[in-house]
Design an enzyme around this catalytic site. Structure first.
Site, mmCIF file in Angstrom:
data_model
loop_
_atom_site.group_PDB
_atom_site.id
_atom_site.type_symbol
_atom_site.label_atom_id
_atom_site.label_comp_id
_atom_site.label_asym_id
_atom_site.label_seq_id
_atom_site.Cartn_x
_atom_site.Cartn_y
_atom_site.Cartn_z
ATOM 1 N N CYS A 169 0.836 -1.207 0.000
ATOM 2 C CA CYS A 169 0.000 0.000 0.000
ATOM 3 C C CYS A 169 0.874 1.263 0.000
ATOM 4 O O CYS A 169 1.582 1.509 -0.969
ATOM 5 C CB CYS A 169 -0.970 -0.049 1.178
ATOM 6 S SG CYS A 169 -2.404 0.988 0.891
ATOM 7 N N HIS A 193 -3.584 -5.564 1.055
ATOM 8 C CA HIS A 193 -3.363 -5.743 2.485
ATOM 9 C C HIS A 193 -4.457 -6.646 2.989
ATOM 10 O O HIS A 193 -4.995 -7.431 2.235
ATOM 11 C CB HIS A 193 -3.297 -4.381 3.197
ATOM 12 C CG HIS A 193 -4.575 -3.620 3.196
ATOM 13 N ND1 HIS A 193 -5.561 -3.845 4.114
ATOM 14 C CD2 HIS A 193 -5.028 -2.643 2.391
ATOM 15 C CE1 HIS A 193 -6.566 -3.027 3.878
ATOM 16 N NE2 HIS A 193 -6.275 -2.284 2.833
#
Lengths: 482, 244
Positions: free
Chosen positions: B95, B197
């Site tokens: 991310c 994630h």
């Protein structure tokens, strides 16, 4: 507006009745219909509350704090309009007002007590123009829905600065730096903070609440703690004590920003397992012992918040204490239910978990209870739970390592929870995966240890709703759900 | 095989999507196999030793924290990371961490965070909603063939691959790098960036094992197999959530 209001109220009520007939349990349907017909329905109906409204928001503890405030205020004879089931967005609040409105729009109740969703606060504060606003805490929560914590903090700062009327009282948690910092948004805030030390009733500054008890301090800050940097200058805070998440005693070594001195304070906190907590409550009116029928430090914070709000509303100390002591568990929060056949009853305790900070407090409270526990963990990923289940990896399930006899994992993401527990160090042999909730409850119920220890259910929000529904509908409960 | 030496970059700041879960999975899966695990935390201002780590991990953070880390990465860690990548250490960015491994991240008009340029990608925060949801991608990695990674993505930035930059995988469901290219993540040598994630490794333990083996410089089949029944269920659950 009011000339045309009556038929709109009637129509919205009918829509609600129709929705219930069709099996829709949503408490927000009639309110949503009403807002279609009358966009400012909340403002119009809210303005008819003769004692105005108070709003409560926080990441964790909104429903319980409002329930405690309701318990205090109702004992004082205040007639409330209160969204007690926790429907806390515009639709739910409109529904609550609608239910209290008579045909022509007169309201049955004097004071609005509304818990409000974090993201809806600005709009609802603009419509309801509250006389008091209680802000309890801000933690990392459902990032897919709420976004970053800073985004909510900014929106709340805007609400406090630009939306709230000058005469509205702010009630703030001194121990949460993000919340306490909102006091600065008020004109003369620094003077107000000082004034709050002496008095919460007459001053115009915020009423701060907090905990002073070194025995509660954690050895280190929890992994999921968020507010580590000063909102004023950006430097990392220095924490002298951490009580819960990022709540504690802090100061900014760079700009000198520091925890305000709370006017409403808890000292000598004694946590009694999963059932109760005791503390000494200090307010500008004096001090008193409180025996709270709810567990954990998080509920002590909720009680302090409710006490500070009640104090700002001029409720005497005895009334505050009596109200707190007669509080009942809010919907799905530390509720206790008897399940199983009459000859094999078993206590099921429901402890809502929905984000790392809240879950950590539940886990910490559970760990205070001696012995090995049976757990029913229910992890859903519906929209109201947050679609993203990452948060379970931020919660400290390690607190239960070596303390669990048997775990049943259920819900839409049951296996993910099982993996979390396995990596927390709980032996896979003790973990069972049963996504179907009804099957999970009956399996866990049947597998009771000798002596009938309680089964602890840790459901997410929609899982809690399903669990309550299942228990009420299935006739498994012998005692009524509160 | 003795010890996996992991360096977590800014674990106090870049941890927003439960990045701790990724590190925990690496730790346990090493421990269960009798492989040592050594975790070093490297924060703001701390120099990075490029010699002693097998795997570097950089997670995601809030905008403010990401800004702090971007600056610090350039100032105190850039050269060491390049040296580590050159000798084959694994570098995983998730991310916000992925964005910082690229060339730049344009947060808005006039504000661009520099990246460490280990991946030839540029990220731009464009108009339009954040890209949020369950995601599944198909990846092909040395030694394991085609496999699926499932997780959750939540990013405002759109990441665009440079001309010669390989993606990590192809989007099966979800948005990926930019919501339109069909690519997800980026992969050069042993440096990997991804938006997945959730956290990534608990739902994709095959990938955790690939990272461990690659970082230790051994073959996949040299890792003892583990009882992954629960992990396989969780992987399946994540794929079902992504409808893949």
């Amino acid at each position: 507006v009011s000339v045309l209001l009556a038929p709109k109220l009637a129509l919205a009520r009918a829509a609600g009745a129709l929705s219930r007939l069709r099996g829709g349990g949503a408490t927000s349907v009639p309110g949503k219909v009403l807002m279609r017909l009358e966009p400012d329905a909340i403002g119009v109906l809210g303005s008819r509350l003769v004692r105005g409204s108070v709003l409560v928001s926080a990441t964790n503890g909104k429903t319980t704090t409002a329930a405690m405030a309701a318990s205090i205020l109702e004992r004082e004879g205040v007639r409330l309009v209160h969204n007690r089931a926790g429907a806390n967005m515009a639709g739910g609040i409109a529904s609550t007002l609608l239910a209290a409105a008579h045909g022509r729009g007169a309201i049955d109740g004097e004071l609005g007590l509304f818990e409000v969703d974090e993201l809806w606060l600005a709009q609802l504060a603009a419509q309801l123009r509250p006389r008091a606003l209680l802000l309890g805490n801000l933690f990392r929560d459902q990032l897919d829905r709420y976004g970053e914590l800073e985004t909510i903090a900014d929106s709340w700062a805007h609400t406090v600065r630009d939306v709230l009327g000058d005469d509205a009282r702010l009630v703030l948690n001194a121990d949460d730096p993000v919340i306490a910092d909102l006091g600065r948004e008020r004109a003369g805030a620094m003077a107000g903070a000082a004034a709050a030390v002496g008095d919460g009733i007459d001053g115009t500054g915020p009423v701060y609440f907090g905990v002073n008890d070194d025995s509660l301090a954690l050895p280190h800050m929890a992994h999921a703690a968020d507010a580590k940097h000063c909102r004023n200058c950006g430097a990392p805070y220095f924490f002298e004590a951490v009580y819960l998440g990022h709540l504690g005693h802090y100061r900014c070594p760079s700009c000198g920003q520091t925890r305000p001195v709370p006017a409403v304070l808890a000292t000598n906190v004694r946590l009694e397992g999963v059932r109760a907590a005791r503390f000494t409550l200090h307010t500008p009116a004096g001090e008193a012992e409180v025996a709270l029928p709810l567990p954990g430090l998080y509920n002590v914070y909720n009680a302090l918040a409710a006490a500070a709000l009640a104090h700002a509303l001029a409720v005497p100390l005895e009334g505050i204490v009596a109200g707190l002591e007669s509080t009942r568990a809010a919907f799905g929060r530390a509720e206790s239910v008897t399940i199983g056949a009459p000859d094999h009853p078993r206590e099921l305790r429901i402890l809502l978990v929905k984000n790392p900070a809240g879950a950590n407090e539940v886990l910490r409270t559970l760990a205070l209870e001696p012995g090995e526990h049976d757990l029913l963990g229910v992890l859903n990923d519906n929209i109201a739970d947050g679609r993203d289940v990452s948060w379970i990896w931020d919660a400290d399930f390690e607190l239960l390592t070596g303390r669990l006899r048997r775990v049943t994992c259920s819900g839409t993401r049951a296996a993910e929870l099982a993996v979390r527990l396995k990596y927390a160090g709980i032996e896979p042999e003790r973990i069972r995966v049963q996504p179907d909730l009804a099957a999970a409850v009956s399996t866990a119920q049947a597998d009771a240890p000798p002596g009938g220890a309680p089964l602890y259910a840790l459901p997410t929000y929609t899982a809690m709703l399903s669990l309550r529904e299942l228990l009420s509908a299935g006739g498994q409960t012998r005692s009524a759900l509160t | 095989v003795s010890t996996l030496r992991v360096c977590a970059l800014y674990p106090d700041l870049m941890n927003i999507y439960a990045d701790r879960g990724n590190l925990l999975v690496l730790e346990r899966r090493c421990a269960w196999r009798g492989i040592g695990f050594q975790l070093t935390r490297c924060g703001l201002g701390e120099p990075l030793d490029d010699e002693i780590h097998d795997l570097f991990y950089l997670g995601g953070g809030q905008d403010r924290d990401q800004r702090l880390c971007a600056e610090d990465l350039i100032q105190t860690k850039r050269d060491a990371l390049h040296a580590a990548a050159a000798r084959g250490a694994v570098i995983l960015g998730v991310c916000g961490g992925y964005q910082l491994l690229g060339r730049s991240y344009e947060l808005g008009p006039g504000e661009e965070l520099p990246g460490v340029e280990l991946l030839d990608v540029r990220t731009v925060r464009e108009d339009g909603p954040r890209l949020i949801g369950n995601v599944a991608i198909e990846v092909a990695l040395d030694g394991v063939g085609e496999r699926v990674l499932a997780g959750f993505e939540n990013h405002g930035g759109r990441t665009h691959l440079g001309a010669g930059q390989a993606p990590l995988g192809r989007v099966l469901r979800g948005y990926g790098n930019d919501g339109s290219s069909g690519f997800e993540g980026a992969h050069s040598g042993n440096t990997i960036g991804t938006y997945l994630h959730g956290p990534l490794l608990p739902k994709n333990v095959w990938f955790a094992d690939w990272l461990i083996a690659t970082a230790l410089g051994i073959d996949q089949d040299q890792l003892a197999s583990l009882n992954d029944a629960l992990e396989r269920e969780a992987h399946k659950g994540a794929r079902i959530a992504a409808r893949a």
